[in-house]
Design a protein around this motif. Structure first.
Motif, mmCIF file in Angstrom:
data_model
loop_
_atom_site.group_PDB
_atom_site.id
_atom_site.type_symbol
_atom_site.label_atom_id
_atom_site.label_comp_id
_atom_site.label_asym_id
_atom_site.label_seq_id
_atom_site.Cartn_x
_atom_site.Cartn_y
_atom_site.Cartn_z
ATOM 1 N N LYS A 144 0.983 -1.251 -0.081
ATOM 2 C CA LYS A 144 -0.056 0.000 -0.074
ATOM 3 C C LYS A 144 0.978 1.233 -0.122
ATOM 4 C CE LYS A 144 -0.885 0.564 4.902
ATOM 5 N NZ LYS A 144 -1.723 0.589 5.867
ATOM 6 N N ALA A 145 0.507 2.329 -0.396
ATOM 7 C CA ALA A 145 1.150 3.764 -0.559
ATOM 8 C C ALA A 145 0.583 4.600 0.226
ATOM 9 C CB ALA A 145 1.299 4.056 -1.947
ATOM 10 N N PRO A 146 0.687 4.514 1.529
ATOM 11 C CA PRO A 146 -0.074 5.593 2.447
ATOM 12 C C PRO A 146 -0.097 6.685 2.215
ATOM 13 C CG PRO A 146 1.992 4.728 3.531
ATOM 14 C CD PRO A 146 1.885 4.128 2.195
ATOM 15 N N GLN A 147 0.997 7.566 1.193
ATOM 16 C CA GLN A 147 0.939 8.902 1.246
ATOM 17 C C GLN A 147 1.019 9.416 -0.265
ATOM 18 O OE1 GLN A 147 4.307 10.675 3.033
ATOM 19 N NE2 GLN A 147 3.801 9.287 4.928
ATOM 20 N N GLY A 148 0.114 8.541 -1.002
ATOM 21 C CA GLY A 148 -0.107 8.744 -2.493
ATOM 22 C C GLY A 148 0.910 7.788 -3.135
ATOM 23 N N ALA A 149 0.364 7.573 -4.638
ATOM 24 C CA ALA A 149 1.055 6.462 -5.255
ATOM 25 C C ALA A 149 2.688 6.500 -5.152
ATOM 26 C CB ALA A 149 0.768 6.909 -6.793
ATOM 27 N N SER A 150 3.139 5.486 -5.284
ATOM 28 C CA SER A 150 4.402 5.089 -5.151
ATOM 29 C C SER A 150 4.868 4.014 -5.988
ATOM 30 C CB SER A 150 4.744 4.700 -3.740
ATOM 31 O OG SER A 150 6.257 4.349 -3.513
ATOM 32 N N GLN A 151 6.171 3.732 -6.120
ATOM 33 C CA GLN A 151 6.615 2.708 -7.009
ATOM 34 C C GLN A 151 7.800 1.841 -6.619
ATOM 35 O OE1 GLN A 151 9.279 3.561 -10.813
ATOM 36 N NE2 GLN A 151 7.230 3.093 -11.879
ATOM 37 N N ILE A 152 7.876 0.498 -6.848
ATOM 38 C CA ILE A 152 9.184 -0.227 -6.551
ATOM 39 C C ILE A 152 9.743 -0.728 -8.007
ATOM 40 C CG2 ILE A 152 8.636 -0.666 -4.208
ATOM 41 C CD1 ILE A 152 7.412 -3.566 -5.227
ATOM 42 N N ARG A 153 11.035 -0.987 -7.846
ATOM 43 C CA ARG A 153 11.757 -1.520 -8.952
ATOM 44 C C ARG A 153 11.979 -2.951 -8.358
ATOM 45 N NH1 ARG A 153 16.740 0.614 -10.939
ATOM 46 N NH2 ARG A 153 16.633 2.094 -9.279
ATOM 47 N N VAL A 171 6.257 3.399 0.601
ATOM 48 C CA VAL A 171 5.596 2.003 0.524
ATOM 49 C C VAL A 171 5.502 1.223 1.435
ATOM 50 C CG1 VAL A 171 7.341 0.942 -0.865
ATOM 51 C CG2 VAL A 171 4.917 0.657 -1.570
ATOM 52 N N ALA A 172 4.310 0.507 1.844
ATOM 53 C CA ALA A 172 4.432 -0.600 2.876
ATOM 54 C C ALA A 172 4.455 -2.037 2.012
ATOM 55 C CB ALA A 172 3.254 -0.402 3.498
ATOM 56 N N LEU A 173 5.305 -2.927 2.293
ATOM 57 C CA LEU A 173 5.145 -4.120 1.766
ATOM 58 C C LEU A 173 4.971 -5.484 2.754
ATOM 59 C CD1 LEU A 173 8.521 -3.550 -0.301
ATOM 60 C CD2 LEU A 173 5.963 -2.965 -1.203
ATOM 61 N N GLU A 174 4.483 -6.462 2.222
ATOM 62 C CA GLU A 174 4.259 -7.285 2.984
ATOM 63 C C GLU A 174 3.952 -8.841 2.265
ATOM 64 O OE1 GLU A 174 3.820 -9.050 5.515
ATOM 65 O OE2 GLU A 174 1.994 -9.426 6.532
ATOM 66 N N HIS A 175 4.273 -9.918 2.965
ATOM 67 C CA HIS A 175 4.275 -11.105 1.981
ATOM 68 C C HIS A 175 5.077 -11.154 0.649
ATOM 69 C CE1 HIS A 175 2.738 -15.346 1.830
ATOM 70 N NE2 HIS A 175 2.753 -15.145 0.535
ATOM 71 N N VAL A 176 6.304 -10.912 0.614
ATOM 72 C CA VAL A 176 6.731 -10.562 -0.613
ATOM 73 C C VAL A 176 7.284 -11.869 -1.155
ATOM 74 C CG1 VAL A 176 9.006 -9.496 -1.660
ATOM 75 C CG2 VAL A 176 8.185 -8.523 0.486
ATOM 76 N N SER A 204 -2.580 2.182 -4.579
ATOM 77 C CA SER A 204 -3.677 2.689 -3.443
ATOM 78 C C SER A 204 -3.080 2.575 -1.962
ATOM 79 C CB SER A 204 -4.608 1.346 -3.811
ATOM 80 O OG SER A 204 -5.480 1.142 -2.442
ATOM 81 N N ASN A 205 -3.862 3.334 -1.281
ATOM 82 C CA ASN A 205 -3.604 3.415 0.139
ATOM 83 C C ASN A 205 -4.270 2.122 1.083
ATOM 84 O OD1 ASN A 205 -5.899 4.478 0.334
ATOM 85 N ND2 ASN A 205 -5.330 6.213 1.522
ATOM 86 N N GLU A 206 -4.983 1.483 0.309
ATOM 87 C CA GLU A 206 -5.455 0.050 0.916
ATOM 88 C C GLU A 206 -4.387 -1.219 0.477
ATOM 89 O OE1 GLU A 206 -8.105 -0.137 2.709
ATOM 90 O OE2 GLU A 206 -8.475 1.979 2.266
ATOM 91 N N TRP A 207 -4.374 -2.043 1.399
ATOM 92 C CA TRP A 207 -3.456 -3.220 1.180
ATOM 93 C C TRP A 207 -4.016 -3.948 -0.250
ATOM 94 C CZ3 TRP A 207 1.365 -3.929 2.941
ATOM 95 C CH2 TRP A 207 1.518 -3.468 4.206
#
Ligand code: AHR
Length: 668
Positions: free
Chosen positions: A134-143, A198-203, A167-170
């Motif tokens: 989820k992106a708690p403070q607006g759209a984010s990106q990961i590589r 960005v928050a990341l879980e279950h990678v 999204s700021n939802e999981w």
């Protein structure tokens, strides 16, 4: 009429002065079918030891994917601003990470996962990366990258994809990485490539090409090796992990079903056991859980045989106060009853629904349950009683398997058998890891009265049947998968086969080992992150399982079972009839250092024939074994042999090479 080959062999024998074929006349009574051989006779025993599940059979390539290890970043290298939090979306796996801007445009934030002894990827193959984010403070990106950390190449990464976290939802995001290199010890790198956190879980990272292409799937080459054995039964999930180092780290099947994201991580009991082969990062993700085990059994055609805790923590590792008290057993008993409902209950029953929701509305038709792994003495016998009563009352058709403990014989073993008889267990699970002499039957008889291939000839036929649930020949001072020990397993197994009326199941142990992560050997199948190899013990098991037949045929030499007895020159033999093919199957093991001529009389069979022959032998050192570098050093070889017609008998004349296992298949 002898075959050219057989004649040539006989002439050579005469010249060399070996015993003549008539010294070893094996009479097979074909006309009278003996005891039926159970379809479960030869099977597999799976335990998460030696990184057999995570890092092995289970396809997941990321270690500690949910940040639930005792140290949440074990297996990860974090750089820049990485925070671990514990109020994530999955109740039983609450941890996750937040990646934030590193504070300078030349700095980076991210994570790197080392996998299980690295991550194995193959050129041109696809790997499915997924993450809850989820992106708690607006759209984010990961590589997301597959990288080789130690390389002289210009670039470390050899596969890369971007994921926009909008999204700021999981939510779960997924991308497929195509590998441009074959690398056995790659890593997974994730860069934050946005100013927003960005928050990341279950990678998670899986090969797309898992067995049957399943998303939460298993490693294809390893499942295929299991399927190639055609196992009749599959015992799981252990072993000592059923018990746990402490009761709260025992294997709890209810934690292993439902969505993988919410299966709590457990410490693996094999992390603790040997400080000389210590792995501080050995946990169980439970991604390979009971649903996946049942599904695997279905895939490979084996009867599922789950083993559950009887309320005892590992007896080797604990005193009496570590176990559940007698009045605390109900949850453990419920686990057994609920498991039967999970496997067999209707899709609208409480636990049957869990199975159905996971995609399998049809029952798994489980027939057996093991209660307790390798338990012994009164603490076990008294606890087992209420389990037996409850299971019999609710599910009378389920066969209950008790255990005689860790010894192959002796006072406690006998006591265990007596207790199992008294409680009317259907089968008794015996464990024996013994040396060469024991398997050959030449060990000290005072200490090991039941060693060798005659072990089961004298068993009481009235009580429970035998499940030889864990066994392997452990060479004295040579605990690896060398040819010699596997040959003695083959010799011993003639006794299992001859006694199929009492022995209903047998499973070699352990099954799997990662070459970089083992705690125990020998094991049946070894692998690294890219390749696997089959041991000679694997081939022995396979030769028996694929040629198990349907009925025992009496086979004797001078009226005695051929079991390496005095005057039998190190020969062991057994025979079965296979109703499905109409074949007579004869197995002969020559454990002597000389070739042994044999005459096999197939009594009652008329006319010439051709025998299909399979031989397992090795011309190099008896200490040799297969390996990643030389996976096919020792493997079975097929040939044919003419079978001569006698008077009401078909005759195989052969010379069984020194130290070899030879199998003949002849049409009746
Ligand atoms: O197979 C290895 C171990 O041996 C098992 O976990 C246990 O049951 C036995 O002691």
């Amino acid at each position: 009429m002898k075959s050219v080959k057989a004649l040539a062999v006989s002439a050579a024998l005469l010249l060399s002065g070996y015993a003549s074929a008539s010294d070893h006349v094996l009479d097979v009574r074909v006309s009278k079918l003996g005891a039926p051989i159970q379809s479960t006779m030869y099977g597999l025993f799976f335990e998460d030891i030696n990184f057999a599940a995570d890092g092995g059979l289970y396809g997941e390539l990321v270690k500690n994917r949910s940040f639930e290890f005792a140290q949440p970043l074990l297996g990860w290298r974090a750089f820049g601003r990485v925070e671990v939090k514990s109020d994530g979306p999955f109740e039983r796996c609450p941890h996750y990470v937040v990646l934030s801007d590193p504070g300078h445009r030349e700095r980076r934030t991210g994570l790197q996962n080392e996998g299980f002894f690295g991550i194995g990827v193959e050129k041109d193959k696809e790997y499915r990366f997924s993450v809850w984010a989820k992106a708690p403070q607006g759209a984010s990106q990961i590589r997301v990258q597959l990288i080789e950390q130690s390389t002289m190449r210009e670039r470390q990464e050899f596969a890369q994809e971007k994921i926009d976290v909008t999204s700021n939802e999981w939510k779960q995001y997924e991308v497929v990485l195509k590998s441009s290199r074959t690398v056995g010890k790659a890593e997974l790198r994730i860069f934050l490539s946005s100013g927003n956190p960005v928050a990341l879980e279950h990678v998670s990272l899986f090969p797309v090409d898992t067995y049957k292409g399943r998303k939460n799937g298993l490693r294809r080459d390893l499942v295929e090796a299991l399927a190639d054995i055609h196992p009749g039964v599959f015992r799981f999930p252990g072993g000592c992990i059923v018990e746990g180092t402490t009761l709260d780290t025992r294997y709890q099947w209810k934690n292993t079903v439902g969505p993988v994201e919410n299966r709590p991580t457990n410490r693996n009991r094999w992390e603790d056991t040997f400080d000389y082969r210590y792995f501080a990062d050995y946990y169980q993700s439970y991604g390979l859980g009971f649903f996946e085990f049942f599904q695997l059994c279905e895939d490979i055609g084996a009867e599922p045989l789950p083993v559950l805790s009887v309320g005892l923590a590992c007896q080797f590792q604990n005193g009496l106060d570590a176990h559940a008290k007698m009045d605390e057993l109900q949850p453990f008993i419920d686990d057994c009853l609920d498991l039967i409902e999970f496997a067999n209950g209707p899709a609208d029953s409480r636990w049957g629904k869990v199975r159905a929701d996971m995609g399998h509305p049809e029952p798994f038709n489980m027939k057996f349950i093991g209660v307790g792994n390798e338990q012994w003495d009164e603490p076990y016998y008294e606890r087992l009683k209420p389990f037996v009563a409850a299971i019999r009352a609710k599910y009378p058709a389920i066969k209950i398997i008790g255990t005689s403990g860790p010894d192959s014989e002796g006072k406690m073993f006998d006591k265990g058998w007596e207790a199992m008889k008294a409680q009317k267990a259907d089968l008794v699970d015996e464990h024996f890891y013994r040396n060469e002499q024991w398997f050959l039957g030449t060990a000290d008889r005072n200490r090991y009265p039941n060693c060798g291939a005659l072990r089961y000839d004298s068993y009481d036929r009235k009580g429970p049947r035998v499940f030889a649930g864990e066994y392997a020949c452990h060479g004295a001072g040579k605990k690896w998968n060398h040819f010699e020990s596997s040959l003695y397993e083959a010799a011993f197994m003639t006794g299992i086969e001859r006694n199929a009326d009492i022995v209903h199941m047998a499973t070699y142990a352990p099954l799997f080992a990662h070459v970089d992560g083992w705690q125990w050997r020998p094991d049946m199948i070894w692998y690294d992150n890219l390749k696997m190899f089959k041991t000679v013990s694997y081939y022995v098991q396979q030769l028996y399982a694929c040629n198990k037949g349907t009925n025992v045929l009496q086979l004797t030499m001078g009226g005695k079972p051929v079991a390496g007895q005095d005057g039998q020159d190190g020969l062991f033999a057994s025979s079965v009839f296979d109703a499905a093919t109409g074949d007579i199957i004869v197995k002969v093991v020559n454990t002597s250092k000389e070739p042994q001529p044999v005459t096999v009389n197939l009594q009652g069979v008329k006319g010439e024939r051709t025998a299909q022959v399979i031989t397992l032998q090795h011309n190099g050192s008896m200490d040799d074994e297969n390996s990643i570098a030389r996976p096919d050093l020792i493997a079975p070889v097929s040939s044919t042999l003419s079978v001569a017609a006698g008077k009401k008998v078909a005759v195989i004349e052969d010379v069984v090479p020194q130290m070899s296992f030879r199998l003949y298949r002849v049409k009746k």
